[in-house]
Motif scaffolding. Sequence first.
Motif, mmCIF file in Angstrom:
data_model
loop_
_atom_site.group_PDB
_atom_site.id
_atom_site.type_symbol
_atom_site.label_atom_id
_atom_site.label_comp_id
_atom_site.label_asym_id
_atom_site.label_seq_id
_atom_site.Cartn_x
_atom_site.Cartn_y
_atom_site.Cartn_z
ATOM 1 N N GLU A 119 0.811 -1.215 0.000
ATOM 2 C CA GLU A 119 0.000 0.000 0.000
ATOM 3 C C GLU A 119 0.848 1.270 0.000
ATOM 4 O OE1 GLU A 119 -3.330 -0.056 -0.144
ATOM 5 O OE2 GLU A 119 -3.387 -2.258 -0.127
ATOM 6 N N HIS A 120 2.160 1.106 0.019
ATOM 7 C CA HIS A 120 3.093 2.245 0.050
ATOM 8 C C HIS A 120 2.813 3.157 1.247
ATOM 9 C CE1 HIS A 120 4.374 0.993 -3.940
ATOM 10 N NE2 HIS A 120 3.111 1.014 -4.323
ATOM 11 N N ILE A 121 2.618 2.511 2.390
ATOM 12 C CA ILE A 121 2.327 3.238 3.629
ATOM 13 C C ILE A 121 3.506 3.091 4.583
ATOM 14 C CG2 ILE A 121 0.857 3.293 5.685
ATOM 15 C CD1 ILE A 121 -1.470 2.462 3.885
ATOM 16 N N GLU A 122 3.967 4.206 5.108
ATOM 17 C CA GLU A 122 5.073 4.188 6.054
ATOM 18 C C GLU A 122 4.531 4.028 7.475
ATOM 19 O OE1 GLU A 122 8.888 6.967 7.455
ATOM 20 O OE2 GLU A 122 7.664 7.522 5.711
ATOM 21 N N ILE A 123 5.080 3.087 8.198
ATOM 22 C CA ILE A 123 4.636 2.824 9.564
ATOM 23 C C ILE A 123 5.459 3.664 10.536
ATOM 24 C CG2 ILE A 123 4.250 1.062 11.314
ATOM 25 C CD1 ILE A 123 2.584 0.767 8.727
ATOM 26 N N PRO A 124 4.817 4.396 11.438
ATOM 27 C CA PRO A 124 5.552 5.220 12.406
ATOM 28 C C PRO A 124 6.231 4.374 13.473
ATOM 29 C CG PRO A 124 3.224 5.241 12.912
ATOM 30 C CD PRO A 124 3.360 4.498 11.613
ATOM 31 N N PRO A 125 7.115 4.972 14.257
ATOM 32 C CA PRO A 125 7.779 4.223 15.339
ATOM 33 C C PRO A 125 6.763 3.636 16.323
ATOM 34 C CG PRO A 125 8.885 6.312 14.942
ATOM 35 C CD PRO A 125 7.615 6.345 14.147
ATOM 36 N N ALA A 126 7.082 2.479 16.833
ATOM 37 C CA ALA A 126 6.197 1.801 17.779
ATOM 38 C C ALA A 126 6.374 2.355 19.188
ATOM 39 C CB ALA A 126 6.492 0.302 17.775
ATOM 40 N N ASP A 127 5.326 2.222 19.981
ATOM 41 C CA ASP A 127 5.354 2.684 21.370
ATOM 42 C C ASP A 127 5.743 1.516 22.276
ATOM 43 O OD1 ASP A 127 5.032 3.914 23.791
ATOM 44 O OD2 ASP A 127 2.838 4.052 23.678
ATOM 45 N N TYR A 128 7.020 1.216 22.329
ATOM 46 C CA TYR A 128 7.496 0.110 23.147
ATOM 47 C C TYR A 128 7.276 0.378 24.633
ATOM 48 C CZ TYR A 128 10.001 -0.951 18.787
ATOM 49 O OH TYR A 128 10.320 -1.208 17.481
ATOM 50 N N ALA A 129 7.522 1.609 25.042
ATOM 51 C CA ALA A 129 7.401 1.948 26.460
ATOM 52 C C ALA A 129 5.972 1.775 26.947
ATOM 53 C CB ALA A 129 7.873 3.376 26.706
ATOM 54 N N GLY A 130 5.007 2.223 26.135
ATOM 55 C CA GLY A 130 3.606 2.107 26.524
ATOM 56 C C GLY A 130 3.175 0.663 26.678
#
Length: 276
Positions: A119-130
Amino acid sequence: MTEHSRTLRAGRSRRSGRRGLTRRGAVRLAAVFAAASAVVAGATACNVQPGAAAFIDGNRITQAQVDDVFQSIIDAPAYRGIQQEQDASRQQQAYANLRTSAAGELIMHELTQRVAADEHIEIPPADYAGLAQQTGLPEDNKYVRLEAENQAAINTLRNAAWNTAPDDKSVRSVYDSLAQDAASNGLGLKPYEQIAPEIKKTPKVGQTAALRGTFESAIKKYHLDVSPRYGQLEYPITALTLSTPDGKSLTGSIPLQLGEGSPNVVHVVSAAGTAG
């Protein structure tokens, strides 16, 4: 843990119906998937794939990878109570649940990355801390890394999906999971007929139903095969969250079936076997 940050709630296990093997988060971990685990001990020579948990796009997800993620959970201080469980059958079921969860996260990680690329979609950084805070696992835990990245991908892909009217089956799935969540919290829920219209007109439900369709197409495109060990493996995608008067939240989800246990992916069990 999911999208699942919400399925990690005490008493959510549809497979075991149990509470209290360890701390609250451990039970929530075991509740991520509704599928029953089945160990397959043999098959014809042409389709035996020793050590395989799944195949996607010709790439193998190994049982060793699943076990590695599983081990990272039970070795964490917050979850060591599982290893100390005195009831062997309860311990084995907990191990099976957690391995199934680990397998599902690995499979879903491969699937979401392929769909995002398509889909040519960029995934943002994950919230590991949360997610670490929610689960009681450290940020660098392998399960936390996978699940947080899956959450980020699913949320982003859903936001990009069309808000189409969900079909009745999807609406019923959302309601049933809400009702189950309510029951596990000692709460009641209005009848389906009263809530269904509200579910149908919720944009997130329509987008989640559309996203499930996208994932289903990708599962066919990339020829996903899952070991029979993991049975009817489903991944619940959060579609609706309701707040209760006492400050709790109830979650409704739409299940994505990742596999039915393909005979082309067979887990070969050694004579000694493994827990779960």
